[in-house]
Design a protein around this motif. Structure first.
Motif, PDB file in Angstrom:
ATOM      1  N   TRP A   1     -12.321   3.353  -8.096  1.00 12.42           N
ATOM      2  CA  TRP A   1     -10.904   3.602  -8.321  1.00 12.42           C
ATOM      3  C   TRP A   1     -10.128   2.299  -8.168  1.00 12.42           C
ATOM      4  O   TRP A   1     -10.473   1.434  -7.368  1.00 12.42           O
ATOM      5  CB  TRP A   1     -10.382   4.635  -7.332  1.00 12.42           C
ATOM      6  CG  TRP A   1     -10.882   6.027  -7.610  1.00 12.42           C
ATOM      7  CD1 TRP A   1     -11.432   6.501  -8.768  1.00 12.42           C
ATOM      8  CD2 TRP A   1     -10.881   7.122  -6.715  1.00 12.42           C
ATOM      9  NE1 TRP A   1     -11.760   7.817  -8.644  1.00 12.42           N
ATOM     10  CE2 TRP A   1     -11.428   8.223  -7.386  1.00 12.42           C
ATOM     11  CE3 TRP A   1     -10.468   7.279  -5.399  1.00 12.42           C
ATOM     12  CZ2 TRP A   1     -11.563   9.473  -6.791  1.00 12.42           C
ATOM     13  CZ3 TRP A   1     -10.603   8.523  -4.809  1.00 12.42           C
ATOM     14  CH2 TRP A   1     -11.139   9.599  -5.500  1.00 12.42           C
ATOM     15  N   HIS A   2      -9.076   2.197  -8.933  1.00 19.04           N
ATOM     16  CA  HIS A   2      -8.221   0.998  -8.949  1.00 19.04           C
ATOM     17  C   HIS A   2      -7.843   0.607  -7.518  1.00 19.04           C
ATOM     18  O   HIS A   2      -7.620   1.475  -6.667  1.00 19.04           O
ATOM     19  CB  HIS A   2      -6.962   1.297  -9.764  1.00 19.04           C
ATOM     20  CG  HIS A   2      -6.184   0.084 -10.107  1.00 19.04           C
ATOM     21  ND1 HIS A   2      -5.355  -0.545  -9.213  1.00 19.04           N
ATOM     22  CD2 HIS A   2      -6.119  -0.630 -11.247  1.00 19.04           C
ATOM     23  CE1 HIS A   2      -4.803  -1.584  -9.781  1.00 19.04           C
ATOM     24  NE2 HIS A   2      -5.252  -1.666 -11.021  1.00 19.04           N
ATOM     25  N   PRO A   3      -7.778  -0.703  -7.218  1.00 20.11           N
ATOM     26  CA  PRO A   3      -7.447  -1.154  -5.856  1.00 20.11           C
ATOM     27  C   PRO A   3      -6.136  -0.583  -5.306  1.00 20.11           C
ATOM     28  O   PRO A   3      -5.987  -0.467  -4.088  1.00 20.11           O
ATOM     29  CB  PRO A   3      -7.356  -2.679  -6.002  1.00 20.11           C
ATOM     30  CG  PRO A   3      -8.239  -2.990  -7.147  1.00 20.11           C
ATOM     31  CD  PRO A   3      -8.104  -1.822  -8.093  1.00 20.11           C
ATOM     32  N   LYS A   4      -5.214  -0.167  -6.169  1.00 21.93           N
ATOM     33  CA  LYS A   4      -3.949   0.391  -5.667  1.00 21.93           C
ATOM     34  C   LYS A   4      -4.156   1.717  -4.936  1.00 21.93           C
ATOM     35  O   LYS A   4      -3.250   2.209  -4.278  1.00 21.93           O
ATOM     36  CB  LYS A   4      -2.939   0.556  -6.796  1.00 21.93           C
ATOM     37  CG  LYS A   4      -3.294   1.595  -7.814  1.00 21.93           C
ATOM     38  CD  LYS A   4      -2.279   1.664  -8.932  1.00 21.93           C
ATOM     39  CE  LYS A   4      -2.720   2.680  -9.979  1.00 21.93           C
ATOM     40  NZ  LYS A   4      -1.808   2.725 -11.100  1.00 21.93           N
ATOM     41  N   THR A   5      -5.383   2.302  -5.021  1.00 24.47           N
ATOM     42  CA  THR A   5      -5.650   3.570  -4.321  1.00 24.47           C
ATOM     43  C   THR A   5      -6.207   3.356  -2.917  1.00 24.47           C
ATOM     44  O   THR A   5      -6.472   4.329  -2.215  1.00 24.47           O
ATOM     45  CB  THR A   5      -6.630   4.446  -5.119  1.00 24.47           C
ATOM     46  OG1 THR A   5      -7.889   3.771  -5.221  1.00 24.47           O
ATOM     47  CG2 THR A   5      -6.099   4.764  -6.501  1.00 24.47           C
TER      48      THR A   5
ATOM     49  N   GLU B   1      -0.646  11.038  -9.909  1.00 27.74           N
ATOM     50  CA  GLU B   1      -0.959   9.792 -10.603  1.00 27.74           C
ATOM     51  C   GLU B   1      -2.439   9.750 -10.984  1.00 27.74           C
ATOM     52  O   GLU B   1      -3.307  10.078 -10.176  1.00 27.74           O
ATOM     53  CB  GLU B   1      -0.614   8.608  -9.704  1.00 27.74           C
ATOM     54  CG  GLU B   1      -0.734   7.277 -10.397  1.00 27.74           C
ATOM     55  CD  GLU B   1      -0.280   6.126  -9.517  1.00 27.74           C
ATOM     56  OE1 GLU B   1      -0.884   5.050  -9.631  1.00 27.74           O
ATOM     57  OE2 GLU B   1       0.668   6.307  -8.719  1.00 27.74           O
TER      58      GLU B   1
ATOM     59  N   GLU C   1      -5.444  -1.055   4.724  1.00 26.04           N
ATOM     60  CA  GLU C   1      -5.670  -2.500   4.496  1.00 26.04           C
ATOM     61  C   GLU C   1      -6.230  -3.120   5.754  1.00 26.04           C
ATOM     62  O   GLU C   1      -6.016  -2.704   6.826  1.00 26.04           O
ATOM     63  CB  GLU C   1      -4.348  -3.186   4.126  1.00 26.04           C
ATOM     64  CG  GLU C   1      -3.746  -2.573   2.885  1.00 26.04           C
ATOM     65  CD  GLU C   1      -4.063  -3.313   1.608  1.00 26.04           C
ATOM     66  OE1 GLU C   1      -4.545  -4.453   1.670  1.00 26.04           O
ATOM     67  OE2 GLU C   1      -3.834  -2.741   0.555  1.00 26.04           O
TER      68      GLU C   1
ATOM     69  N   MET D   1       0.857  -1.179   0.000  1.00 29.14           N
ATOM     70  CA  MET D   1       0.000   0.000   0.000  1.00 29.14           C
ATOM     71  C   MET D   1       0.898   1.235   0.000  1.00 29.14           C
ATOM     72  O   MET D   1       1.838   1.341   0.770  1.00 29.14           O
ATOM     73  CB  MET D   1      -0.884  -0.021   1.241  1.00 29.14           C
ATOM     74  CG  MET D   1      -1.640   1.247   1.453  1.00 29.14           C
ATOM     75  SD  MET D   1      -2.573   1.290   2.993  1.00 29.14           S
ATOM     76  CE  MET D   1      -1.286   1.275   4.196  1.00 29.14           C
ATOM     77  N   SER D   2       0.597   2.147  -0.910  1.00 25.73           N
ATOM     78  CA  SER D   2       1.347   3.392  -0.911  1.00 25.73           C
ATOM     79  C   SER D   2       0.371   4.542  -1.116  1.00 25.73           C
ATOM     80  O   SER D   2      -0.470   4.503  -2.006  1.00 25.73           O
ATOM     81  CB  SER D   2       2.423   3.356  -1.983  1.00 25.73           C
ATOM     82  OG  SER D   2       2.082   4.022  -3.132  1.00 25.73           O
ATOM     83  N   ARG D   3       0.459   5.518  -0.246  1.00 20.69           N
ATOM     84  CA  ARG D   3      -0.424   6.672  -0.320  1.00 20.69           C
ATOM     85  C   ARG D   3       0.179   7.698  -1.261  1.00 20.69           C
ATOM     86  O   ARG D   3       1.360   8.004  -1.176  1.00 20.69           O
ATOM     87  CB  ARG D   3      -0.642   7.252   1.072  1.00 20.69           C
ATOM     88  CG  ARG D   3      -1.365   6.261   1.953  1.00 20.69           C
ATOM     89  CD  ARG D   3      -1.689   6.819   3.307  1.00 20.69           C
ATOM     90  NE  ARG D   3      -2.420   5.802   4.041  1.00 20.69           N
ATOM     91  CZ  ARG D   3      -2.229   5.535   5.302  1.00 20.69           C
ATOM     92  NH1 ARG D   3      -1.353   6.201   6.006  1.00 20.69           N
ATOM     93  NH2 ARG D   3      -2.932   4.596   5.888  1.00 20.69           N
ATOM     94  N   LYS D   4      -0.649   8.216  -2.151  1.00 19.65           N
ATOM     95  CA  LYS D   4      -0.214   9.185  -3.157  1.00 19.65           C
ATOM     96  C   LYS D   4      -0.609  10.588  -2.724  1.00 19.65           C
ATOM     97  O   LYS D   4      -1.651  10.788  -2.122  1.00 19.65           O
ATOM     98  CB  LYS D   4      -0.867   8.885  -4.511  1.00 19.65           C
ATOM     99  CG  LYS D   4      -0.713   7.454  -4.982  1.00 19.65           C
ATOM    100  CD  LYS D   4       0.696   7.129  -5.344  1.00 19.65           C
ATOM    101  CE  LYS D   4       0.755   5.717  -5.906  1.00 19.65           C
ATOM    102  NZ  LYS D   4       2.012   5.091  -5.810  1.00 19.65           N
TER     103      LYS D   4
END
Length: 148
Positions: free
Chosen positions: A140-144, A125, A148, A1-4
């Protein structure tokens, strides 16, 4: 998980003409200006509105037509990409002459009486919507996901 992190690139401020479709107009502005990530806010009044409720069990939207003049107490949403095109997702809260409130997902068919809008375009992004099977929605894409 990475916060943008995102920063504001541009802000558009203006009003929509009487008789315009609220959702269609905001979408058109975003497409014409190439806004791929953003935030939308609006206040004003409508001649009539269409709002939707998403039934989580049936995974289906149900439209409610509100055929009377109402105040826009709040209209808030975002802009991201769906199938490569700017997609506006807004929710709206409206009040009638007695102060009774109605709200839901803003739909095509909401006709402006007077409306002032802000559209903030962000740098960062790109947010892309993909079909989420568990909800039945394009999210939104799960990477957002922030937690978790």
């Amino acid at each position: 998980m990475s916060r943008k992190q995102y920063s504001i690139r541009r802000t558009y401020i203006g009003r929509l003409p009487e008789g315009a479709d609220l959702l269609d107009s905001i979408t058109k502005i975003c497409r014409e200006e190439g806004i791929k990530i953003g935030k939308v806010t609006a206040i004003g009044a409508v001649k009539k509105a269409v709002v939707a409720y998403y039934n989580q069990t049936e995974k289906k939207y149900y439209n409610h037509e509100l055929n009377k003049p109402m105040e826009i107490l709040n209209c808030t949403g975002n802009v991201s990409l769906l199938n490569g095109q700017p997609f506006v997702h807004c929710h709206i809260t409206l009040a009638d002459e007695e102060g009774k409130c109605f709200g839901g997902h803003l739909m095509i068919g909401t006709v402006v009486f007077a409306c002032e809008i802000f559209i903030e375009e962000y740098e960062g992004e790109i947010l892309e919507r993909v079909f989420d099977e568990s909800s039945g929605l394009s999210l939104w894409h799960p990477k957002t996901i922030l937690m978790e």
